[in-house]
Design a protein around this motif. Structure first.
Motif, PDB file in Angstrom:
ATOM      1  N   THR A 134       0.812  -1.217   0.000  1.00 50.71           N
ATOM      2  CA  THR A 134       0.000   0.000   0.000  1.00 50.71           C
ATOM      3  C   THR A 134       0.847   1.269   0.000  1.00 50.71           C
ATOM      4  O   THR A 134       0.313   2.366  -0.170  1.00 50.71           O
ATOM      5  N   ALA A 135       2.160   1.131   0.151  1.00 57.22           N
ATOM      6  CA  ALA A 135       3.035   2.314   0.208  1.00 57.22           C
ATOM      7  C   ALA A 135       3.876   2.500  -1.054  1.00 57.22           C
ATOM      8  O   ALA A 135       4.733   3.395  -1.096  1.00 57.22           O
ATOM      9  N   ILE A 136       3.628   1.716  -2.096  1.00 56.21           N
ATOM     10  CA  ILE A 136       4.532   1.754  -3.252  1.00 56.21           C
ATOM     11  C   ILE A 136       4.388   3.020  -4.092  1.00 56.21           C
ATOM     12  O   ILE A 136       5.232   3.263  -4.962  1.00 56.21           O
ATOM     13  N   THR A 137       3.350   3.835  -3.856  1.00 56.85           N
ATOM     14  CA  THR A 137       3.238   5.079  -4.616  1.00 56.85           C
ATOM     15  C   THR A 137       3.692   6.302  -3.822  1.00 56.85           C
ATOM     16  O   THR A 137       3.545   7.432  -4.298  1.00 56.85           O
ATOM     17  N   VAL A 138       4.217   6.094  -2.626  1.00 54.19           N
ATOM     18  CA  VAL A 138       4.801   7.222  -1.900  1.00 54.19           C
ATOM     19  C   VAL A 138       5.971   7.766  -2.732  1.00 54.19           C
ATOM     20  O   VAL A 138       6.832   7.002  -3.164  1.00 54.19           O
ATOM     21  N   PRO A 139       6.012   9.075  -2.991  1.00 45.45           N
ATOM     22  CA  PRO A 139       7.067   9.626  -3.860  1.00 45.45           C
ATOM     23  C   PRO A 139       8.464   9.439  -3.271  1.00 45.45           C
ATOM     24  O   PRO A 139       8.629   9.378  -2.046  1.00 45.45           O
ATOM     25  N   PRO A 140       9.478   9.363  -4.129  1.00 47.87           N
ATOM     26  CA  PRO A 140      10.859   9.226  -3.650  1.00 47.87           C
ATOM     27  C   PRO A 140      11.273  10.363  -2.704  1.00 47.87           C
ATOM     28  O   PRO A 140      12.068  10.150  -1.792  1.00 47.87           O
ATOM     29  N   ASP A 141      10.723  11.559  -2.911  1.00 45.33           N
ATOM     30  CA  ASP A 141      11.043  12.683  -2.028  1.00 45.33           C
ATOM     31  C   ASP A 141      10.603  12.440  -0.599  1.00 45.33           C
ATOM     32  O   ASP A 141      11.074  13.117   0.325  1.00 45.33           O
TER      33      ASP A 141
END
Length: 367
Positions: A62-69
């Motif tokens: 569920t966290a794979i779309t958290v941005p790299p920033d």
């Protein structure tokens, strides 16, 4: 008091951190295989998949779309749609809850101030889940101190029953569209399980009811000025991903039901197989377009695969009964859930509006 500084406690263990797209795909396949085992039983008895959604959170998926920033993974949208399709193939209702979660996170990424993004993306990395919703026209949002006083109810939306946070669209005075981020566990936020659809029976659809509730300014994000945002496009792309998953599940059950008789209906089988592969290719193309739009928001992308996806899922579900005959008709097999799921899932698609928008978009030559 609604504020992002007041986080509710979760009994889930901390989420695993997925480090690569390859690990994300592998994790999705493992989870989907487990979800599929009891999917029919959950549908028949309307057993809500809280444990399965917690497994999604703990896995890190569920966290794979958290941005790299914000210490997340740089995930392509084409692969994200495939991951949603994989989960939906295991259980379409769980796939739809994941669709709502990722769409809400894209709205957060595109609209919110940096402090709000930092606070909420940190929660996502720990395993918190989101659901998008919209308040009905009768909702009231009035200025009060450093924020607003809120009362009203949302429309039914999938995933709310499983969500830790509700990203709810509302209108702030005088007529400013905003998104409010409400912690579901806050006193004053009531979630009612009022879903009675004949398909997607365990997708966590519910209505959030707010009596009188203060929402701090730091939990509010302005909506984009453009009529077609990347959040909308991603939602359409992932909706198509759920339809792709339903089509694949129906296809798998079709091949099992036909068994040794498959040679007698090879043309019909071949036609459906080609349609499913074409659908997957269309999703990949739409995902690449959305990747570009997220970098250059001036040129919004149309997730134009959703029409093909819905029609292919329905056709495959119909073929399950047309080609397998009496073998597929037993109530205990519950194979009609694929047809029910795709019909209900398609109801939330504003077809006429999207066709009008697509016509305007394509007429400019931006295809």
């Amino acid at each position: 008091m609604g504020t992002v500084s007041q986080f509710h406690e979760s009994l889930r263990p901390p989420a695993h951190r997925i480090e690569s797209e390859e690990e994300a795909i592998s994790t999705a396949r493992d989870l989907a295989a487990a979800f599929r085992q009891q999917a029919s039983e959950r549908d028949i008895n309307r057993i809500l998949p809280f444990a399965e959604l917690d497994a999604l959170s703990v896995s890190g998926l569920t966290a794979i779309t958290v941005p790299p920033d914000h210490e997340g993974l740089d995930m392509s949208n084409a692969l994200l749609a495939e991951i949603v399709a994989i989960i939906a193939e295991g259980d379409a209702s769980i796939g739809e809850a994941l669709e709502s979660h990722f769409s809400a996170l894209e709205t957060l990424r595109a609209q919110a101030a940096e402090d709000l993004k930092a606070s909420l993306f940190a929660r996502v990395l720990l395993g918190d889940r989101f659901s998008g919703a919209a308040f009905t026209d009768g909702a009231e949002l009035t200025a009060e101190g450093p924020g607003y006083r809120l009362s009203g109810r949302t429309r039914q939306a999938p995933g709310i029953l499983f969500a830790d946070w509700i990203a709810a669209a509302a209108t702030a005075p005088p007529s400013r569209p905003v998104t409010l981020y409400l912690a579901r566990g806050e006193e004053g936020v009531q979630v009612v399980d009022d879903w009675d659809g004949f398909g997607q029976r365990t997708n966590g659809s519910a209505t959030a009811i707010i009596g009188t509730f203060h929402v701090n300014a730091d939990a509010i994000a302005p909506a984009p000025s453009s009529g077609h945002s990347t959040g909308i496009s991603l939602g359409l792309l992932l909706k198509a991903g759920v339809s792709l998953g339903i089509a694949r599940a129906a296809w798998s059950d079709l091949m099992t039901a036909i068994g040794d008789r498959s040679t007698t209906v090879l043309p019909q089988i071949g036609e459906r197989a080609i349609r499913i592969e074409a659908m997957a290719a269309a999703l990949e193309r739409a995902g690449r377009k959305l990747d570009i739009a997220q970098v250059n928001p001036v040129d919004a992308a149309m997730a134009d695969a959703h029409f093909l996806a819905g029609e292919t899922a329905l056709d495959t579900a119909n073929a399950l009964f047309e080609l397998a005959g009496e073998t597929s008709a037993g109530i205990g097999l519950n194979l009609d859930r694929h047809w029910r799921n795709t019909r209900i899932h398609a109801l939330s698609l504003p077809r006429d509006k999207l066709l009008h928008t697509a016509g305007e978009y394509m007429s400019t030559g931006r295809i």
